[in-house]
Design a protein around this motif. Structure first.
Motif, PDB file in Angstrom:
ATOM      1  N   HIS A 192      -2.390  13.397  10.721  1.00 35.67           N
ATOM      2  CA  HIS A 192      -2.011  14.914  10.546  1.00 35.67           C
ATOM      3  C   HIS A 192      -3.372  15.465  10.095  1.00 35.67           C
ATOM      4  O   HIS A 192      -3.476  15.440   8.862  1.00 35.67           O
ATOM      5  N   GLU A 193      -4.130  16.037  11.173  1.00 37.05           N
ATOM      6  CA  GLU A 193      -5.652  16.750  10.458  1.00 37.05           C
ATOM      7  C   GLU A 193      -5.343  18.049   9.944  1.00 37.05           C
ATOM      8  O   GLU A 193      -4.748  18.838  10.732  1.00 37.05           O
ATOM      9  N   ASN A 194      -5.914  18.208   8.866  1.00 39.00           N
ATOM     10  CA  ASN A 194      -5.875  19.515   8.113  1.00 39.00           C
ATOM     11  C   ASN A 194      -4.510  20.222   8.189  1.00 39.00           C
ATOM     12  O   ASN A 194      -4.322  21.299   8.369  1.00 39.00           O
ATOM     13  N   TYR A 195      -3.458  19.402   7.906  1.00 41.08           N
ATOM     14  CA  TYR A 195      -2.131  19.751   8.011  1.00 41.08           C
ATOM     15  C   TYR A 195      -1.862  20.916   7.018  1.00 41.08           C
ATOM     16  O   TYR A 195      -0.680  21.579   7.348  1.00 41.08           O
ATOM     17  N   ASN A 196      -2.648  21.218   5.950  1.00 43.93           N
ATOM     18  CA  ASN A 196      -2.335  22.330   5.062  1.00 43.93           C
ATOM     19  C   ASN A 196      -3.572  23.068   4.767  1.00 43.93           C
ATOM     20  O   ASN A 196      -3.473  23.837   3.834  1.00 43.93           O
ATOM     21  N   ALA A 197      -4.135  22.990   5.872  1.00 43.31           N
ATOM     22  CA  ALA A 197      -5.757  23.769   5.660  1.00 43.31           C
ATOM     23  C   ALA A 197      -6.740  23.300   4.730  1.00 43.31           C
ATOM     24  O   ALA A 197      -7.499  23.954   4.596  1.00 43.31           O
ATOM     25  N   GLU A 198      -6.320  22.082   4.154  1.00 43.47           N
ATOM     26  CA  GLU A 198      -6.935  21.978   2.905  1.00 43.47           C
ATOM     27  C   GLU A 198      -7.436  20.203   3.195  1.00 43.47           C
ATOM     28  O   GLU A 198      -8.522  19.693   2.601  1.00 43.47           O
ATOM     29  N   ALA A 199      -6.469  19.381   3.636  1.00 37.71           N
ATOM     30  CA  ALA A 199      -6.717  17.963   3.749  1.00 37.71           C
ATOM     31  C   ALA A 199      -6.035  17.500   5.052  1.00 37.71           C
ATOM     32  O   ALA A 199      -5.187  18.137   5.499  1.00 37.71           O
ATOM     33  N   ASP A 200      -6.281  16.112   5.298  1.00 37.22           N
ATOM     34  CA  ASP A 200      -5.893  15.357   6.098  1.00 37.22           C
ATOM     35  C   ASP A 200      -4.858  14.335   5.784  1.00 37.22           C
ATOM     36  O   ASP A 200      -5.084  13.952   4.304  1.00 37.22           O
ATOM     37  N   TRP A 201      -3.819  13.949   6.497  1.00 38.18           N
ATOM     38  CA  TRP A 201      -3.016  13.117   5.927  1.00 38.18           C
ATOM     39  C   TRP A 201      -3.125  11.780   7.081  1.00 38.18           C
ATOM     40  O   TRP A 201      -3.412  12.096   8.215  1.00 38.18           O
ATOM     41  N   GLY A 202      -3.357  10.482   6.634  1.00 40.78           N
ATOM     42  CA  GLY A 202      -3.209   9.593   7.573  1.00 40.78           C
ATOM     43  C   GLY A 202      -3.102   8.188   7.193  1.00 40.78           C
ATOM     44  O   GLY A 202      -2.504   8.115   5.748  1.00 40.78           O
ATOM     45  N   ASN A 203      -3.459   7.071   7.602  1.00 43.27           N
ATOM     46  CA  ASN A 203      -3.323   5.819   7.665  1.00 43.27           C
ATOM     47  C   ASN A 203      -4.467   5.202   6.686  1.00 43.27           C
ATOM     48  O   ASN A 203      -5.552   5.546   7.135  1.00 43.27           O
ATOM     49  N   PHE A 204      -4.270   4.279   5.992  1.00 45.89           N
ATOM     50  CA  PHE A 204      -5.393   3.528   5.277  1.00 45.89           C
ATOM     51  C   PHE A 204      -4.875   2.179   4.989  1.00 45.89           C
ATOM     52  O   PHE A 204      -3.872   1.792   4.802  1.00 45.89           O
ATOM     53  N   VAL A 205      -6.173   1.263   5.390  1.00 47.58           N
ATOM     54  CA  VAL A 205      -6.090  -0.156   5.088  1.00 47.58           C
ATOM     55  C   VAL A 205      -7.266  -0.435   4.136  1.00 47.58           C
ATOM     56  O   VAL A 205      -8.573  -0.032   4.595  1.00 47.58           O
ATOM     57  N   SER A 206      -7.098  -1.188   3.271  1.00 50.51           N
ATOM     58  CA  SER A 206      -8.251  -1.864   2.693  1.00 50.51           C
ATOM     59  C   SER A 206      -8.206  -3.390   2.256  1.00 50.51           C
ATOM     60  O   SER A 206      -7.125  -4.004   2.656  1.00 50.51           O
ATOM     61  N   PHE A 207      -9.417  -4.044   2.225  1.00 50.38           N
ATOM     62  CA  PHE A 207      -9.330  -5.542   2.070  1.00 50.38           C
ATOM     63  C   PHE A 207     -10.237  -5.745   1.029  1.00 50.38           C
ATOM     64  O   PHE A 207     -11.327  -5.315   1.049  1.00 50.38           O
ATOM     65  N   GLY A 208     -10.123  -6.762   0.059  1.00 44.86           N
ATOM     66  CA  GLY A 208     -10.843  -7.263  -0.942  1.00 44.86           C
ATOM     67  C   GLY A 208     -10.244  -8.249  -1.754  1.00 44.86           C
ATOM     68  O   GLY A 208      -9.789  -9.373  -0.911  1.00 44.86           O
ATOM     69  N   GLN A 209     -10.142  -8.150  -3.109  1.00 47.22           N
ATOM     70  CA  GLN A 209      -9.640  -9.224  -3.801  1.00 47.22           C
ATOM     71  C   GLN A 209      -9.053  -8.606  -5.073  1.00 47.22           C
ATOM     72  O   GLN A 209      -9.529  -7.671  -5.384  1.00 47.22           O
ATOM     73  N   LEU A 210      -8.163  -9.554  -5.637  1.00 46.84           N
ATOM     74  CA  LEU A 210      -7.811  -9.196  -7.041  1.00 46.84           C
ATOM     75  C   LEU A 210      -9.224  -9.476  -7.915  1.00 46.84           C
ATOM     76  O   LEU A 210      -9.779 -10.384  -7.713  1.00 46.84           O
ATOM     77  N   THR A 211      -9.289  -8.953  -9.030  1.00 49.28           N
ATOM     78  CA  THR A 211     -10.456  -9.039 -10.019  1.00 49.28           C
ATOM     79  C   THR A 211     -10.495 -10.435 -10.312  1.00 49.28           C
ATOM     80  O   THR A 211      -9.407 -11.110 -10.845  1.00 49.28           O
ATOM     81  N   PRO A 212     -11.595 -11.096 -10.429  1.00 54.48           N
ATOM     82  CA  PRO A 212     -11.490 -12.562 -10.690  1.00 54.48           C
ATOM     83  C   PRO A 212     -11.174 -12.833 -12.198  1.00 54.48           C
ATOM     84  O   PRO A 212     -10.757 -13.864 -12.605  1.00 54.48           O
ATOM     85  N   THR A 213     -10.879 -11.736 -12.963  1.00 51.53           N
ATOM     86  CA  THR A 213     -10.408 -11.980 -14.509  1.00 51.53           C
ATOM     87  C   THR A 213      -8.993 -12.166 -14.344  1.00 51.53           C
ATOM     88  O   THR A 213      -8.469 -12.981 -15.488  1.00 51.53           O
ATOM     89  N   VAL A 214      -8.397 -12.076 -13.066  1.00 49.18           N
ATOM     90  CA  VAL A 214      -6.811 -12.340 -13.306  1.00 49.18           C
ATOM     91  C   VAL A 214      -6.833 -13.687 -12.376  1.00 49.18           C
ATOM     92  O   VAL A 214      -7.024 -13.771 -11.157  1.00 49.18           O
ATOM     93  N   LYS A 215      -6.345 -14.651 -13.128  1.00 40.48           N
ATOM     94  CA  LYS A 215      -6.329 -15.841 -12.398  1.00 40.48           C
ATOM     95  C   LYS A 215      -4.939 -16.007 -11.741  1.00 40.48           C
ATOM     96  O   LYS A 215      -3.881 -15.892 -12.259  1.00 40.48           O
ATOM     97  N   VAL A 216      -5.030 -16.550 -10.536  1.00 45.71           N
ATOM     98  CA  VAL A 216      -3.642 -16.570  -9.840  1.00 45.71           C
ATOM     99  C   VAL A 216      -3.298 -17.859  -9.682  1.00 45.71           C
ATOM    100  O   VAL A 216      -4.015 -18.977  -9.149  1.00 45.71           O
ATOM    101  N   ALA A 217      -1.691 -18.337 -10.136  1.00 49.40           N
ATOM    102  CA  ALA A 217      -1.171 -19.288  -9.909  1.00 49.40           C
ATOM    103  C   ALA A 217      -0.936 -19.608  -8.340  1.00 49.40           C
ATOM    104  O   ALA A 217      -0.375 -18.998  -7.555  1.00 49.40           O
ATOM    105  N   SER A 218      -1.411 -21.209  -7.870  1.00 48.67           N
ATOM    106  CA  SER A 218      -1.165 -21.593  -6.660  1.00 48.67           C
ATOM    107  C   SER A 218       0.263 -21.841  -6.462  1.00 48.67           C
ATOM    108  O   SER A 218       0.672 -22.876  -5.995  1.00 48.67           O
TER     109      SER A 218
END
Length: 244
Positions: free
Chosen positions: A114-140
């Protein structure tokens, strides 16, 4: 999906130094606390040469600058995490955006719904990729991966929608990606914004065991009116490659 300004393209750490003079010995004890970054609040004095050495005098109270966190990039058809793990982008219509779902060394893409849906901002879909911080150890283990996915999801929802969000329709399932075990969570986040037709977004979380105590993470945030992107996200998650 959380809004962004229209037209936009895109722990705390501390070191406690204690200087204790005991007879002729000087001991420095430091405790480092933080989520991602570390900085020093005190440093040990250094003896400088006498006379005109040409060296500038540095105050012991000077604090070193913070080490910037690692960042991923969107390169061509791939989201490349700072550790060189990769995930295919969702499609050519998606563009690079700022990462705001709590990833460590990650990057993100965006599709305006939804582009400029309120005359101030867009609304849309978001996807990110990375990792949990290495300080948090993940049990396998299944339980360990579920806990890691829950933590990643909580960080994402807090960053994208705030801590007081209403969450419903939560599902869990085990997944395997690039030969690595993982865990997927889906949930609905209630949406209520003036002039916006959306009533909810779907949050998607995939955590993949990297085999070294860390986990790759993908977050999807899909507007309720565009459910077909959910299966596209799952397909792209299946294409994640873990850098060995």
């Amino acid at each position: 999906m959380v809004l962004r300004p229209a037209g936009d393209a895109n722990g705390r750490a501390r070191l406690i130094g204690a200087l204790v003079l005991v007879v002729a010995a000087l001991t420095v004890t430091a405790l480092s606390v933080g989520w991602i970054w570390t900085k020093a609040d005190a440093v040990m004095p250094v003896s400088l040469p006498t006379g005109n050495s040409g060296l500038p005098t540095v105050s012991p109270s000077v604090k070193p600058s913070e080490t910037p966190p690692p960042r991923g990039k969107v390169l061509g058809a791939q989201i490349v995490a700072a550790n060189k793990d990769t995930m295919p982008i969702m499609g050519s219509a998606w563009t690079t955006t700022g990462e705001r779902s709590g990833q460590f060394g990650g990057a993100a893409i965006w599709l305006t719904v939804h582009e400029n849906y309120n005359a101030e901002a867009d609304w849309g879909n978001f996807v990110s990729f990375g990792q949990l911080t290495p300080t948090v150890k993940v049990a396998s283990t299944p339980a360990g991966l579920k806990a890691a996915a829950t933590q990643a999801g909580a960080r994402a929802i807090s960053g994208l929608y705030g801590e007081k969000s209403t969450i419903t329709n939560v599902t869990h399932r085990a997944i395997t990606v690039d030969g690595h075990k993982g865990h997927e969570i889906t949930a609905r986040v209630a949406v209520s914004a003036p002039k916006l037709k959306e009533t909810y977004s779907t949050i998607l979380v995939a955590v993949i065991d990297r085999g070294d105590g860390t986990a790759a993470v993908s977050i999807g945030d899909i507007a309720g009116s565009t459910p077909t992107w959910i299966e596209v996200w799952r397909t792209k998650v299946s294409g994640i490659k873990i850098n060995r």
